[in-house]
Design a protein around this motif. Structure first.
Motif, mmCIF file in Angstrom:
data_model
loop_
_atom_site.group_PDB
_atom_site.id
_atom_site.type_symbol
_atom_site.label_atom_id
_atom_site.label_comp_id
_atom_site.label_asym_id
_atom_site.label_seq_id
_atom_site.Cartn_x
_atom_site.Cartn_y
_atom_site.Cartn_z
ATOM 1 N N MET A 1 43.821 28.057 34.163
ATOM 2 C CA MET A 1 42.831 29.046 33.761
ATOM 3 C C MET A 1 43.075 30.427 34.366
ATOM 4 S SD MET A 1 39.235 27.064 33.266
ATOM 5 C CE MET A 1 38.836 28.263 32.000
ATOM 6 N N LEU A 2 43.911 30.513 35.379
ATOM 7 C CA LEU A 2 44.170 31.796 36.018
ATOM 8 C C LEU A 2 45.159 32.601 35.183
ATOM 9 C CD1 LEU A 2 43.277 33.135 38.730
ATOM 10 C CD2 LEU A 2 45.493 32.425 39.648
ATOM 11 N N PRO A 3 44.920 33.906 34.994
ATOM 12 C CA PRO A 3 45.868 34.723 34.228
ATOM 13 C C PRO A 3 47.267 34.676 34.828
ATOM 14 C CG PRO A 3 43.830 35.927 34.596
ATOM 15 C CD PRO A 3 43.746 34.676 35.417
ATOM 16 N N GLU A 4 48.272 34.705 33.980
ATOM 17 C CA GLU A 4 49.662 34.617 34.432
ATOM 18 C C GLU A 4 49.978 35.748 35.409
ATOM 19 O OE1 GLU A 4 54.202 34.456 32.529
ATOM 20 O OE2 GLU A 4 52.428 34.445 31.220
ATOM 21 N N GLY A 5 50.592 35.383 36.516
ATOM 22 C CA GLY A 5 50.995 36.362 37.510
ATOM 23 C C GLY A 5 49.957 36.666 38.568
ATOM 24 N N GLU A 6 48.704 36.206 38.377
ATOM 25 C CA GLU A 6 47.673 36.474 39.370
ATOM 26 C C GLU A 6 47.722 35.417 40.471
ATOM 27 O OE1 GLU A 6 42.817 36.910 39.666
ATOM 28 O OE2 GLU A 6 43.900 37.701 37.927
ATOM 29 N N LYS A 7 47.605 35.849 41.704
ATOM 30 C CA LYS A 7 47.672 34.951 42.843
ATOM 31 C C LYS A 7 46.395 34.119 42.955
ATOM 32 C CE LYS A 7 48.376 34.904 47.858
ATOM 33 N NZ LYS A 7 48.565 35.736 49.075
ATOM 34 N N PRO A 8 46.519 32.801 43.094
ATOM 35 C CA PRO A 8 45.321 31.965 43.226
ATOM 36 C C PRO A 8 44.562 32.284 44.517
ATOM 37 C CG PRO A 8 47.266 30.636 42.741
ATOM 38 C CD PRO A 8 47.757 32.007 43.094
ATOM 39 N N VAL A 9 43.256 32.053 44.504
ATOM 40 C CA VAL A 9 42.480 32.215 45.726
ATOM 41 C C VAL A 9 42.789 31.050 46.663
ATOM 42 C CG1 VAL A 9 40.595 33.391 44.535
ATOM 43 C CG2 VAL A 9 40.479 30.914 44.880
ATOM 44 N N GLU A 10 42.667 31.292 47.946
ATOM 45 C CA GLU A 10 42.751 30.199 48.908
ATOM 46 C C GLU A 10 41.491 29.348 48.767
ATOM 47 O OE1 GLU A 10 45.150 29.302 51.001
ATOM 48 O OE2 GLU A 10 46.455 30.895 50.225
ATOM 49 N N PRO A 11 41.628 28.029 48.688
ATOM 50 C CA PRO A 11 40.434 27.183 48.547
ATOM 51 C C PRO A 11 39.426 27.452 49.666
ATOM 52 C CG PRO A 11 42.431 25.900 48.188
ATOM 53 C CD PRO A 11 42.877 27.240 48.695
ATOM 54 N N PHE A 12 38.153 27.408 49.318
ATOM 55 C CA PHE A 12 37.084 27.642 50.287
ATOM 56 C C PHE A 12 35.891 26.779 49.890
ATOM 57 C CE2 PHE A 12 36.575 30.597 46.799
ATOM 58 C CZ PHE A 12 35.209 30.573 46.529
ATOM 59 N N THR A 13 34.950 26.612 50.786
ATOM 60 C CA THR A 13 33.747 25.872 50.431
ATOM 61 C C THR A 13 32.650 26.848 50.012
ATOM 62 O OG1 THR A 13 32.776 25.833 52.649
ATOM 63 C CG2 THR A 13 34.315 24.048 52.080
ATOM 64 N N TYR A 14 31.814 26.396 49.113
ATOM 65 C CA TYR A 14 30.712 27.224 48.629
ATOM 66 C C TYR A 14 29.845 27.725 49.777
ATOM 67 C CZ TYR A 14 25.904 28.108 47.483
ATOM 68 O OH TYR A 14 24.656 28.654 47.473
ATOM 69 N N PHE A 15 29.491 26.848 50.712
ATOM 70 C CA PHE A 15 28.547 27.221 51.756
ATOM 71 C C PHE A 15 29.129 28.287 52.684
ATOM 72 C CE2 PHE A 15 25.182 25.845 54.927
ATOM 73 C CZ PHE A 15 24.131 26.168 54.092
ATOM 74 N N ASP A 16 30.417 28.213 52.942
ATOM 75 C CA ASP A 16 31.053 29.252 53.757
ATOM 76 C C ASP A 16 30.968 30.611 53.047
ATOM 77 O OD1 ASP A 16 31.686 27.567 55.833
ATOM 78 O OD2 ASP A 16 33.751 27.201 55.159
ATOM 79 N N HIS A 17 31.203 30.599 51.743
ATOM 80 C CA HIS A 17 31.120 31.839 50.962
ATOM 81 C C HIS A 17 29.705 32.412 51.003
ATOM 82 C CE1 HIS A 17 31.503 34.747 47.757
ATOM 83 N NE2 HIS A 17 30.695 34.069 46.955
ATOM 84 N N LEU A 18 28.710 31.555 50.807
ATOM 85 C CA LEU A 18 27.334 32.025 50.809
ATOM 86 C C LEU A 18 26.969 32.648 52.152
ATOM 87 C CD1 LEU A 18 24.576 32.243 49.408
ATOM 88 C CD2 LEU A 18 24.040 29.970 50.314
ATOM 89 N N LYS A 19 27.348 31.994 53.234
ATOM 90 C CA LYS A 19 27.013 32.517 54.558
ATOM 91 C C LYS A 19 27.708 33.851 54.832
ATOM 92 C CE LYS A 19 27.918 28.551 56.641
ATOM 93 N NZ LYS A 19 28.048 27.509 57.683
ATOM 94 N N ARG A 20 28.960 33.968 54.395
ATOM 95 C CA ARG A 20 29.673 35.237 54.592
ATOM 96 C C ARG A 20 28.958 36.385 53.898
ATOM 97 N NH1 ARG A 20 34.444 32.230 53.810
ATOM 98 N NH2 ARG A 20 34.448 32.779 51.605
ATOM 99 N N MET A 21 28.409 36.104 52.724
ATOM 100 C CA MET A 21 27.834 37.166 51.917
ATOM 101 C C MET A 21 26.376 37.445 52.263
ATOM 102 S SD MET A 21 30.439 38.098 50.314
ATOM 103 C CE MET A 21 29.546 39.390 49.479
ATOM 104 N N ILE A 22 25.574 36.398 52.431
ATOM 105 C CA ILE A 22 24.128 36.590 52.502
ATOM 106 C C ILE A 22 23.701 37.302 53.777
ATOM 107 C CG2 ILE A 22 23.391 34.433 53.620
ATOM 108 C CD1 ILE A 22 21.923 35.904 50.383
#
Length: 348
Positions: free
Chosen positions: A303-324
């Motif tokens: 699903m990622l566009p050709e040539g785009e670097k994949p994101v490093e896997p992360f957990t949802y909760f870590d992402h939420l805490k970083r942002m909120i």
């Protein structure tokens, strides 16, 4: 990634669009007797809306319009409480300093104070602590708002079922059945009750608007809002702003960063903002449908566009805490020098 000053400026500028958001009828995914043909039509309509806008109206969700109006009345009642009653459950008095009431101007988007006040509600852990997002929830006193807690917790359970219907529809059109089944398991959620006083004619939009332009952090956002027109605006592909005025009985729904990331940005996590210039106090109640806390998020294969670097896997909760935690700044504290940019979608 665009310059952060551009991201800050987009909150106050831009022309209005003549486009209108599409409408998705999700009822075939909530009715066990629906036909395969009806589900196919619904999933394809959803797919088109997610790819072209990332925002859409939703009908067929099964909730009574009168029930929805009653929820909004409860929202208004909270903000009508005396200030000292609201201050008693201020977020900085909570165990984890994120649950409860925040005053006007304490929600910050891209280093500007939003002109809103809010009550933020999260699921309570079994053993509350002072760790990030692990505290007990602060609620209005029962004698002030009888049944408030029970009503909103019941509402969250109803909304999770509607979120499950969308995960099934996405699976039907995108595949990856195992992943979308995981996204229906042990769902986390966030519910905000937000109050917007009207911006005065003399208010300087450059100092901050009702809610600055941003994307949402999770899977899906279901917005229940009162009938105040001319407030919520959605950024279109050409940079203009599409009005998202309420339709009676419908939700405004948008894709969040998690679905955007999973689909390689094919389903859009779209910038949106609130500029409330109306004549009366506005209340909205966004419900954020989320994955389970430890759900690992990564780009889905193919699903990622050709040539785009994949994101490093992360957990949802870590992402939420970083942002909120970057969003709350007391009115007597200086704003951070570094704006709370969201690097996940590589669009600020």
């Amino acid at each position: 990634m665009p310059d952060i000053e551009m991201l800050k400026d987009r909150s106050a500028v831009g022309s209005m669009s003549t486009q209108r958001l599409p409408i998705v009828d999700i009822s075939p995914y909530l009715d066990p007797s629906s036909t395969d043909e009806a589900r196919k039509e619904a999933s394809q309509t959803l797919d088109k809306a997610c790819r072209e806008f990332g925002f859409f109206y939703v009908t067929g969700h099964g909730l009574d319009p009168e029930y929805m109006k009653d929820l909004l009345k409860l929202g208004h009642k909270f903000f009508e409480l005396p200030q000292e009653k609201k201050d008693a459950i201020h977020i900085f008095k909570s165990m984890d300093r994120v649950r409860g009431y925040q005053k006007l101007g304490e929600n910050v988007t891209y280093a500007k104070r939003d002109q809103q006040e809010a009550l933020d509600i999260y699921p309570e852990p079994v053993n509350p602590s002072t760790a990030q997002l692990e505290g007990s929830q602060l609620w209005p006193a029962e004698e002030d708002l009888p049944g408030y807690k029970a009503t909103l917790l019941d509402y969250a359970e109803k909304m999770k079922k509607i979120g499950h219907a969308f995960m099934k529809a996405m699976s039907d059109v995108l595949g990856h059945e195992e992943l979308f089944e995981q996204l229906q398991d042990d769902n986390y959620w966030v519910l905000r009750v937000i109050g917007y006083p009207p911006l005065s004619d003399s208010h300087d939009l450059e100092s901050g608007i009702s809610c600055g332009a941003h994307t949402d952090y999770g899977c899906l956002t279901f917005l229940l809002a009162d009938d105040t027109p001319g407030a919520l605006q959605v950024e279109s592909k050409d940079g203009s702003w599409i009005p998202a005025d309420p339709i009676p009985g419908a939700y405004v729904v948008n894709i969040g960063d998690i679905i955007d990331t999973l689909t390689g940005h094919q389903y859009k996590s779209t910038y949106h903002r609130v500029i409330h210039r109306g004549s009366r106090y506005r209340v909205s109640m966004p419900f954020f449908f989320e994955p389970k806390r430890d759900q690992v998020i990564q780009n889905l294969p193919g699903m990622l566009p050709e040539g785009e670097k994949p994101v490093e896997p992360f957990t949802y909760f870590d992402h939420l805490k970083r942002m909120i935690y970057a969003h709350f700044v007391a009115n007597d504290e200086a704003l951070p020098e570094k704006p709370n940019a969201n690097a996940l979608t590589q669009r600020g």
